[in-house]
Every structure is written in structure tokens, then in C-alpha cells.
Scaffold this motif. Structure first.
Motif, PDB file in Angstrom:
ATOM      1  N   ALA A  26       0.837  -1.192   0.000  1.00  0.00           N
ATOM      2  CA  ALA A  26       0.000   0.000   0.000  1.00  0.00           C
ATOM      3  C   ALA A  26       0.876   1.248   0.000  1.00  0.00           C
ATOM      4  CB  ALA A  26      -0.920   0.014   1.215  1.00  0.00           C
ATOM      5  N   GLY A  27       0.618   2.150  -0.951  1.00  0.00           N
ATOM      6  CA  GLY A  27       1.382   3.380  -1.043  1.00  0.00           C
ATOM      7  C   GLY A  27       2.642   3.256  -1.873  1.00  0.00           C
ATOM      8  N   THR A  28       2.983   2.065  -2.325  1.00  0.00           N
ATOM      9  CA  THR A  28       4.186   1.893  -3.131  1.00  0.00           C
ATOM     10  C   THR A  28       3.954   2.326  -4.567  1.00  0.00           C
ATOM     11  OG1 THR A  28       4.839   0.023  -1.751  1.00  0.00           O
ATOM     12  CG2 THR A  28       5.925   0.241  -3.887  1.00  0.00           C
ATOM     13  N   LEU A  29       2.859   1.869  -5.159  1.00  0.00           N
ATOM     14  CA  LEU A  29       2.546   2.202  -6.536  1.00  0.00           C
ATOM     15  C   LEU A  29       1.303   3.081  -6.670  1.00  0.00           C
ATOM     16  CD1 LEU A  29       3.163  -1.299  -8.144  1.00  0.00           C
ATOM     17  CD2 LEU A  29       4.720   0.635  -8.066  1.00  0.00           C
ATOM     18  N   SER A  30       0.581   3.272  -5.572  1.00  0.00           N
ATOM     19  CA  SER A  30      -0.618   4.110  -5.554  1.00  0.00           C
ATOM     20  C   SER A  30      -0.586   4.963  -4.299  1.00  0.00           C
ATOM     21  CB  SER A  30      -1.889   3.249  -5.549  1.00  0.00           C
ATOM     22  OG  SER A  30      -1.982   2.474  -6.719  1.00  0.00           O
ATOM     23  N   PRO A  31      -1.280   6.105  -4.299  1.00  0.00           N
ATOM     24  CA  PRO A  31      -1.288   6.955  -3.113  1.00  0.00           C
ATOM     25  C   PRO A  31      -2.000   6.281  -1.956  1.00  0.00           C
ATOM     26  CG  PRO A  31      -2.890   7.731  -4.713  1.00  0.00           C
ATOM     27  CD  PRO A  31      -2.089   6.665  -5.394  1.00  0.00           C
ATOM     28  N   LEU A  32      -1.507   6.518  -0.741  1.00  0.00           N
ATOM     29  CA  LEU A  32      -2.199   5.986   0.423  1.00  0.00           C
ATOM     30  C   LEU A  32      -3.603   6.579   0.520  1.00  0.00           C
ATOM     31  CD1 LEU A  32       0.640   5.982   3.124  1.00  0.00           C
ATOM     32  CD2 LEU A  32      -0.527   3.983   2.164  1.00  0.00           C
ATOM     33  N   ALA A  33      -4.507   5.802   1.085  1.00  0.00           N
ATOM     34  CA  ALA A  33      -5.914   6.208   1.156  1.00  0.00           C
ATOM     35  C   ALA A  33      -6.073   7.505   1.929  1.00  0.00           C
ATOM     36  CB  ALA A  33      -6.727   5.101   1.818  1.00  0.00           C
ATOM     37  N   ARG A  34      -6.913   8.385   1.388  1.00  0.00           N
ATOM     38  CA  ARG A  34      -7.289   9.599   2.086  1.00  0.00           C
ATOM     39  C   ARG A  34      -8.712   9.481   2.594  1.00  0.00           C
ATOM     40  NH1 ARG A  34      -4.202  14.446  -1.257  1.00  0.00           N
ATOM     41  NH2 ARG A  34      -2.172  13.404  -1.299  1.00  0.00           N
ATOM     42  N   ARG A  35      -9.169  10.503   3.261  1.00  0.00           N
ATOM     43  CA  ARG A  35     -10.428  10.435   3.990  1.00  0.00           C
ATOM     44  C   ARG A  35     -11.607  10.052   3.109  1.00  0.00           C
ATOM     45  NH1 ARG A  35     -11.685  15.538   7.605  1.00  0.00           N
ATOM     46  NH2 ARG A  35      -9.773  14.724   8.545  1.00  0.00           N
ATOM     47  N   GLY A  36     -11.654  10.537   1.881  1.00  0.00           N
ATOM     48  CA  GLY A  36     -12.815  10.295   1.046  1.00  0.00           C
ATOM     49  C   GLY A  36     -12.869   8.931   0.394  1.00  0.00           C
ATOM     50  N   LEU A  37     -11.797   8.129   0.517  1.00  0.00           N
ATOM     51  CA  LEU A  37     -11.773   6.865  -0.217  1.00  0.00           C
ATOM     52  C   LEU A  37     -12.731   5.833   0.367  1.00  0.00           C
ATOM     53  CD1 LEU A  37     -10.657   5.227  -2.523  1.00  0.00           C
ATOM     54  CD2 LEU A  37      -8.669   4.636  -1.116  1.00  0.00           C
ATOM     55  N   LEU A  38     -12.865   5.781   1.689  1.00  0.00           N
ATOM     56  CA  LEU A  38     -13.767   4.803   2.295  1.00  0.00           C
ATOM     57  C   LEU A  38     -15.217   4.996   1.835  1.00  0.00           C
ATOM     58  CD1 LEU A  38     -12.467   4.366   5.956  1.00  0.00           C
ATOM     59  CD2 LEU A  38     -12.498   2.659   4.141  1.00  0.00           C
ATOM     60  N   PRO A  39     -15.795   6.201   1.959  1.00  0.00           N
ATOM     61  CA  PRO A  39     -17.164   6.361   1.437  1.00  0.00           C
ATOM     62  C   PRO A  39     -17.249   6.184  -0.069  1.00  0.00           C
ATOM     63  CG  PRO A  39     -16.259   8.471   2.175  1.00  0.00           C
ATOM     64  CD  PRO A  39     -15.341   7.412   2.666  1.00  0.00           C
ATOM     65  N   SER A  40     -16.187   6.515  -0.791  1.00  0.00           N
ATOM     66  CA  SER A  40     -16.189   6.302  -2.240  1.00  0.00           C
ATOM     67  C   SER A  40     -16.313   4.820  -2.578  1.00  0.00           C
ATOM     68  CB  SER A  40     -14.908   6.860  -2.863  1.00  0.00           C
ATOM     69  OG  SER A  40     -14.832   8.252  -2.735  1.00  0.00           O
ATOM     70  N   LEU A  41     -15.584   3.987  -1.836  1.00  0.00           N
ATOM     71  CA  LEU A  41     -15.679   2.548  -2.050  1.00  0.00           C
ATOM     72  C   LEU A  41     -17.091   2.041  -1.759  1.00  0.00           C
ATOM     73  CD1 LEU A  41     -12.318   1.265  -0.518  1.00  0.00           C
ATOM     74  CD2 LEU A  41     -13.016   1.085  -2.907  1.00  0.00           C
ATOM     75  N   ALA A  42     -17.684   2.545  -0.676  1.00  0.00           N
ATOM     76  CA  ALA A  42     -19.031   2.112  -0.311  1.00  0.00           C
ATOM     77  C   ALA A  42     -20.050   2.511  -1.380  1.00  0.00           C
ATOM     78  CB  ALA A  42     -19.427   2.705   1.041  1.00  0.00           C
ATOM     79  N   ILE A  43     -19.965   3.743  -1.854  1.00  0.00           N
ATOM     80  CA  ILE A  43     -20.926   4.237  -2.854  1.00  0.00           C
ATOM     81  C   ILE A  43     -20.759   3.491  -4.175  1.00  0.00           C
ATOM     82  CG2 ILE A  43     -21.563   6.244  -4.253  1.00  0.00           C
ATOM     83  CD1 ILE A  43     -20.785   7.981  -1.803  1.00  0.00           C
ATOM     84  N   THR A  44     -19.521   3.323  -4.609  1.00  0.00           N
ATOM     85  CA  THR A  44     -19.280   2.644  -5.883  1.00  0.00           C
ATOM     86  C   THR A  44     -19.711   1.186  -5.819  1.00  0.00           C
ATOM     87  OG1 THR A  44     -17.397   4.122  -6.228  1.00  0.00           O
ATOM     88  CG2 THR A  44     -17.554   2.203  -7.664  1.00  0.00           C
ATOM     89  N   SER A  45     -19.412   0.519  -4.705  1.00  0.00           N
ATOM     90  CA  SER A  45     -19.849  -0.869  -4.536  1.00  0.00           C
ATOM     91  C   SER A  45     -21.368  -0.954  -4.507  1.00  0.00           C
ATOM     92  CB  SER A  45     -19.265  -1.458  -3.247  1.00  0.00           C
ATOM     93  OG  SER A  45     -17.862  -1.479  -3.290  1.00  0.00           O
ATOM     94  N   LEU A  46     -22.003   0.003  -3.844  1.00  0.00           N
ATOM     95  CA  LEU A  46     -23.471   0.024  -3.783  1.00  0.00           C
ATOM     96  C   LEU A  46     -24.070   0.099  -5.181  1.00  0.00           C
ATOM     97  CD1 LEU A  46     -25.698   2.029  -1.319  1.00  0.00           C
ATOM     98  CD2 LEU A  46     -26.186   2.081  -3.765  1.00  0.00           C
ATOM     99  N   VAL A  47     -23.568   1.014  -5.992  1.00  0.00           N
ATOM    100  CA  VAL A  47     -24.122   1.195  -7.335  1.00  0.00           C
ATOM    101  C   VAL A  47     -23.826  -0.016  -8.213  1.00  0.00           C
ATOM    102  CG1 VAL A  47     -23.976   2.592  -9.429  1.00  0.00           C
ATOM    103  CG2 VAL A  47     -24.061   3.695  -7.194  1.00  0.00           C
ATOM    104  N   LEU A  48     -22.613  -0.560  -8.115  1.00  0.00           N
ATOM    105  CA  LEU A  48     -22.266  -1.723  -8.929  1.00  0.00           C
ATOM    106  C   LEU A  48     -23.159  -2.913  -8.602  1.00  0.00           C
ATOM    107  CD1 LEU A  48     -20.437  -3.236 -10.925  1.00  0.00           C
ATOM    108  CD2 LEU A  48     -18.888  -3.709  -9.008  1.00  0.00           C
ATOM    109  N   PHE A  49     -23.339  -3.201  -7.311  1.00  0.00           N
ATOM    110  CA  PHE A  49     -24.131  -4.370  -6.938  1.00  0.00           C
ATOM    111  C   PHE A  49     -25.626  -4.103  -7.042  1.00  0.00           C
ATOM    112  CE2 PHE A  49     -20.057  -5.783  -5.535  1.00  0.00           C
ATOM    113  CZ  PHE A  49     -20.117  -7.156  -5.722  1.00  0.00           C
ATOM    114  N   ALA A  50     -26.043  -2.854  -6.991  1.00  0.00           N
ATOM    115  CA  ALA A  50     -27.433  -2.533  -7.319  1.00  0.00           C
ATOM    116  C   ALA A  50     -27.698  -2.836  -8.784  1.00  0.00           C
ATOM    117  CB  ALA A  50     -27.720  -1.063  -7.017  1.00  0.00           C
TER     118      ALA A  50
END
Length: 290
Positions: A26-50
């Protein structure tokens, strides 16, 4: 979602594939997670599985029924089984290719955007089809395209979160998955009177949300990554794990396989279960379809 730009990528001569299995990448090839990434994952997963839930459990069975009511069960089996065969290796293959993708957008974003764009285009065309053959062709492309988005999305967690935070990231994905599965069925039921509109709505929304995820959670450029040569033999060999040497893995795999198999058999045919065995009219499980 966080709109701030990532810091410049660190210099790295090799990619994650060349790092030890025990390394925390983590953080080697991509930026470490910032505050908005957790809700972004939840929203994107919600829409994909919906999208998955609405298409598989409501819209596709409705469309197949309207074309040939007498053979709806067999026709749905043909469409879904064919797509299963084609999508079986879609995620691992796309995942392997995304590991090696070199672009200004990073490794995952191009596959996520292209996958959802292809899915959206074919979903817009799917609603007007009246042939089981062409529905099968379109459905295969849609499923492969959505899996091409899902695979790289799943890789975001190990890419950007250290081991200590991956549990929280997985929990957010799980919340989005479960909520999306419920919401997708409800929305699809409401829109089922117009299958073409419903397909288009799901396709456009999942594309827009994916674009938002990529833009607000930008990755490092991967143009300078150097990786060892890709070997198909080694790739496919990685799917075999000796059950005698690793019995715990074998039991866990078998249990999960059977659970997922049973779940999706019931999930895919729940509309027909309600209409053919419970005795509901088509207008009750999908209130505006009659």
C-alpha cells in the motif's frame, strides 16, 4: 469523496508483482488512502451491486418472459450459463493485466472506466432486443465489462490501504454490496414497466459513479513501472492450490463455492419462484410491469 490531487508518484523500478508476498505494498505504486476513499468505495460498490441485482433478478427475467413465456426458465438458463462461462476468468485476467497497465491514470482507472463504458453502451441497446441469441451476446459482453470494472475496484483496497486498515475498507465494500443488492431490486421493480429505460438508467448511473470515483480518488501515473514478463502458464498455474497440502483453504473454498452457487441460483430465479410457485401475478413482484 476527496477531490485533492495525489502527491507525485515515488520512484519504483519494479511493480507489486516483483515484491515479496509478505510485503505491504500500500502506497508503493498508488497513493495511500485519504479520507474520502472509504465512502467512495461504499458508494461505488453500492451502485455496482445494485446494477447486478436489478439486472439479474428483475429486468433480465422480465425481458426473457415477455419474449417467450413458455420457455422462460430454459432461456434464462441459457443466457446466464453462457455468461458464466465467459466471465469465469474475467476478473483474474483483467486484474493481471491491470497490474501491468501503464497510463497517466494509473493501473486500475482505465479498466474501470472502459469496463463501465462498454457495459453502459450495451445496456442501452439490450432493452430493444427480441432475440434470445442477441440477448445472450449482449449479456455476455455486459457481464464481462462489469467484471472488468469490479476486479480493479477490488484491488483498490490492497493498493491504497495498509494492512491495519484493510478490515475497515472491506467492511465499507460489504456495506455497499448488501445495501446495493436490496436497492437494485427495488429500483428495478419500479422501472420494470419499461425495460429499456431501466437498463439504460442502471448503465448510465454506474458509469457516472465510476467516473466520479476515478476523478476524485486519482492514482499515480504508472507509465514508469517496470515489470517482469507476463507468462500465461504461470498465471493459470496460480489457480491450483493442492488441497492435501492446504486443507483449510480447500474447505473454505468448497464452502464458499457451494454457498455462492446456492445463493445465486435462488437469486436469479426468484422472480419465477414468486410467479410460478408462490402464485403471484407478474404485476405484484414487479408492480408496474403488467
Amino acid at each position: 469523496m476527496s477531490s485533492s490531487s495525489p502527491d507525485p508518484a515515488p520512484v519504483s523500478a519494479t511493480g507489486a508483482d516483483a515484491l515479496p508476498d509478505s510485503a505491504d505494498t500500500a502506497g508503493t505504486l498508488s497513493p495511500l488512502a485519504r479520507r474520502g476513499l472509504l465512502p467512495s468505495l461504499a458508494i461505488t460498490s453500492l451502485v455496482l451491486f445494485a446494477t447486478y441485482a436489478g439486472l439479474i433478478s428483475v429486468l433480465l427475467p422480465n425481458q426473457v418472459t415477455n419474449i417467450d413465456p413458455a420457455h422462460k426458465v430454459a432461456n434464462l438458463a441459457i443466457v446466464t450459463t453462457t455468461s458464466f462461462v465467459f466471465t469465469l476468468f474475467a476478473q483474474p485476467i483483467v486484474g493481471a493485466f491491470s497490474d501491468r497497465t501503464r497510463s497517466r491514470m494509473g493501473r486500475r482507472a482505465p479498466w474501470m472506466v472502459i469496463g463501465t463504458a462498454v457495459a453502459a453502451v450495451f445496456l442501452i441497446g439490450l432493452g430493444s432486443l427480441q432475440s434470445i441469441l442477441w440477448i445472450t451476446v449482449f449479456w455476455v459482453v455486459i457481464q464481462v465489462a462489469l467484471n472488468a470494472m469490479q476486479g480493479p475496484l477490488s484491488a483498490i483496497t490492497p493498493d491504497r490501504f495498509p494492512r491495519s486498515r484493510r478490515g475497515a475498507a472491506s467492511a465499507m465494500v460489504g456495506i455497499g454490496t448488501m445495501a446495493g443488492s436490496t436497492i437494485g431490486v427495488i429500483v428495478a421493480g419500479i422501472l420494470a414497466a419499461n425495460v429499456g429505460l431501466a437498463y439504460s438508467a442502471f448503465g448510465i448511473v454506474v458509469l457516472l459513479v465510476t467516473l466520479g470515483f476515478v476523478l476524485f480518488n486519482r492514482d499515480y501515473s504508472s507509465k514508469g513501472i517496470e515489470l517482469p514478463p507476463f507468462r500465461w502458464r504461470a498465471f493459470f498455474a496460480g489457480f491450483w492450490i493442492n488441497p492435501r497440502k492446504h486443507p483449510d483453504f480447500a474447505w473454505a473454498f468448497a464452502a464458499r463455492f457451494l454457498f455462492i452457487l446456492g445463493y445465486f441460483v435462488a437469486f436469479s430465479y426468484q422472480l419465477f419462484i414468486l410467479t410460478d410457485y408462490i402464485g403471484m401475478s407478474l404485476s405484484r413482484p414487479t408492480p408496474r410491469s403488467a
